[in-house]
Write an enzyme that holds these catalytic residues in place. Structure first.
Site, short mmCIF file in Angstrom:
data_model
loop_
_atom_site.label_atom_id
_atom_site.label_comp_id
_atom_site.label_asym_id
_atom_site.label_seq_id
_atom_site.Cartn_x
_atom_site.Cartn_y
_atom_site.Cartn_z
N LYS A 66 -52.37 14.82 -9.91
CA LYS A 66 -51.55 14.70 -11.14
C LYS A 66 -51.14 13.26 -11.42
CE LYS A 66 -49.74 19.39 -11.11
NZ LYS A 66 -48.55 20.26 -11.18
N ASP A 101 -45.75 21.41 -17.22
CA ASP A 101 -45.06 22.14 -16.15
C ASP A 101 -43.60 22.45 -16.51
OD1 ASP A 101 -47.13 22.44 -14.33
OD2 ASP A 101 -46.70 20.56 -13.27
P1 NDP Z 1 -45.01 17.03 -3.74
O1 NDP Z 1 -45.84 16.82 -2.53
O2 NDP Z 1 -45.10 16.05 -4.88
O3 NDP Z 1 -43.44 17.05 -3.33
C1 NDP Z 1 -43.04 17.70 -2.19
C2 NDP Z 1 -41.50 17.85 -2.18
O4 NDP Z 1 -41.18 18.81 -1.18
C3 NDP Z 1 -40.74 16.58 -1.83
O5 NDP Z 1 -39.50 16.62 -2.46
C4 NDP Z 1 -40.61 16.72 -0.30
O6 NDP Z 1 -39.50 16.02 0.24
C5 NDP Z 1 -40.35 18.21 -0.19
N1 NDP Z 1 -40.70 18.80 1.09
C6 NDP Z 1 -41.93 18.95 1.63
N2 NDP Z 1 -41.87 19.62 2.79
C7 NDP Z 1 -40.56 19.91 3.00
C8 NDP Z 1 -39.86 20.60 4.02
N3 NDP Z 1 -40.50 21.12 5.07
N4 NDP Z 1 -38.52 20.75 3.90
C9 NDP Z 1 -37.88 20.23 2.83
N5 NDP Z 1 -38.48 19.55 1.83
C10 NDP Z 1 -39.81 19.40 1.91
O7 NDP Z 1 -45.33 18.52 -4.21
P2 NDP Z 1 -45.19 19.11 -5.69
O8 NDP Z 1 -43.91 18.63 -6.25
O9 NDP Z 1 -46.43 18.87 -6.46
O10 NDP Z 1 -45.15 20.71 -5.43
C11 NDP Z 1 -44.00 21.36 -4.90
C12 NDP Z 1 -44.15 22.87 -5.00
O11 NDP Z 1 -44.16 23.32 -6.35
C13 NDP Z 1 -45.42 23.42 -4.37
O12 NDP Z 1 -45.08 24.61 -3.65
C14 NDP Z 1 -46.28 23.76 -5.57
O13 NDP Z 1 -47.19 24.80 -5.27
C15 NDP Z 1 -45.23 24.22 -6.55
N6 NDP Z 1 -45.66 24.12 -7.97
C16 NDP Z 1 -45.71 25.28 -8.71
C17 NDP Z 1 -46.08 25.24 -10.05
C18 NDP Z 1 -46.14 26.51 -10.84
O14 NDP Z 1 -46.68 26.50 -11.94
N7 NDP Z 1 -45.56 27.59 -10.37
C19 NDP Z 1 -46.43 23.97 -10.72
C20 NDP Z 1 -46.32 22.81 -9.85
C21 NDP Z 1 -45.97 22.92 -8.53
P3 NDP Z 1 -39.63 14.45 0.66
O15 NDP Z 1 -39.49 13.67 -0.61
O16 NDP Z 1 -38.50 14.25 1.60
O17 NDP Z 1 -40.97 14.30 1.32
#
Ligand code: NDP
Length: 265
Positions: A66, A101
């Site tokens: 993205k 989104d």
């Molecule tokens: P990114 O990789 O960009 O961001 C990940 C985020 O999750 C960061 O804030 C990260 O924190 C946090 N994170 C990761 N692992 C953990 C953990 N174990 N505990 C706490 N925080 C954690 O991912 P996306 O933003 O692209 O996607 C996030 C979710 O949203 C996914 O599950 C994706 O499938 C879902 N999604 C669903 C959509 C839909 O249409 N339903 C559309 C887009 C996404 P940190 O900054 O500290 O690393």
């Protein structure tokens, strides 16, 4: 000639987007095809160029491309610019990047789940790509406040700073609460993990929303134990697709039967 569309991702086999857009096309009588394309991790731009050369009219973009799509576009919608990420490309006199989104999430919350957002206290958990895309559309609904909590607090702070007044940032241990709506936009659910959130963020009237879909998550189970109502991100997935379909075809499909049929399998 049938107009070609696609979704690019890595991995991509699990994507429900071809099924969703095929249902929209049938429903609205649009002559179009939609396929899933696995782009190599170091070959997204080349894959898009090949698709355009083969007559592609538009594409969706999913993990992990993205932000690369944001850089590839030579024009951006305002919502893509604010999100810093693109999930919808239109190939028409160059490459137009958009982000549907946030609109998808707000449509799912307000229309499908009947959760009005004006005056509400909202906690957004996560500060990655998905969280970034939904902040502005949530603020447009005029909530009383929006708190962004993230594991890496500096990322939440950077995101909050983009929007200014009414948005605050914190870590998981200082969220306060309770909130009317708690949105899990972290990738924790993908790994079957629960962010270390306080039970005090929930109350009996809270809606807990996990952007992840397809299975119950530790976040939703935790919220349920605290008495909150719960919803997964399947509605958001279908609504963001409907918004992309509208961008490409100028026709708004009926999402309810598509959500129902995906839930039935
Ligand atoms: P990114 O990789 O960009 O961001 C990940 C985020 O999750 C960061 O804030 C990260 O924190 C946090 N994170 C990761 N692992 C953990 C953990 N174990 N505990 C706490 N925080 C954690 O991912 P996306 O933003 O692209 O996607 C996030 C979710 O949203 C996914 O599950 C994706 O499938 C879902 N999604 C669903 C959509 C839909 O249409 N339903 C559309 C887009 C996404 P940190 O900054 O500290 O690393």
């Amino acid at each position: 000639m049938t107009d070609r569309y696609a979704v690019f991702g890595h991995p991509i086999a699990h994507s429900k987007s071809p099924q969703i857009h095929a249902a929209f096309a049938r429903q609205t009588g649009q002559d179009m095809s939609y396929e899933a394309i696995l782009a190599p991790l170091d070959g997204f731009a080349g894959c898009v160029a090949d698709f355009i050369a083969a007559g592609g009219r538009g594409a969706n973009v999913t993990v992990p491309f993205k932000e690369e799509a944001f850089r590839l576009a030579n024009r951006l919608s305002r919502r893509a610019e604010r999100a810093g990420a693109v999930n919808t490309l239109t190939f028409d006199d160059g490459i137009l990047g958009d982000n549907t989104d946030g609109a998808g999430l707000v449509s799912d919350l307000t229309r499908n789940l009947h959760c009005a957002l004006a005056g509400k206290r909202i906690l957004l958990v996560g500060a990655g790509g998905a969280a970034r895309g939904v902040v502005e559309p949530l603020l447009e609904q005029q909530p009383a406040r929006l708190v962004i909590a993230n594991r890496t607090v500096s990322r939440a702070q950077e995101l909050a700073d983009l929007f200014g007044r009414g948005v605050t940032a914190c870590g998981f241990d200082t969220t306060g609460g309770p909130f009317d709506l708690v949105i899990n936009a972290t990738a924790a659910s993908l790994a079957g993990e629960l962010p270390p959130l306080s039970p005090a963020i929930f109350t009996a009237g809270t809606l807990a929303y996990d952007m992840m879909y397809g299975r119950d998550t530790p976040f939703l189970a935790f919220a349920r134990v605290q008495g909150a109502a719960t919803a997964d991100g399947l509605g958001m997935l279908v609504e963001q697709a409907a918004e992309a379909f509208f961008v490409w075809r100028g026709v708004r499909p009926d999402t309810a039967p598509v959500i129902a049929s995906l839930r039935a399998v």
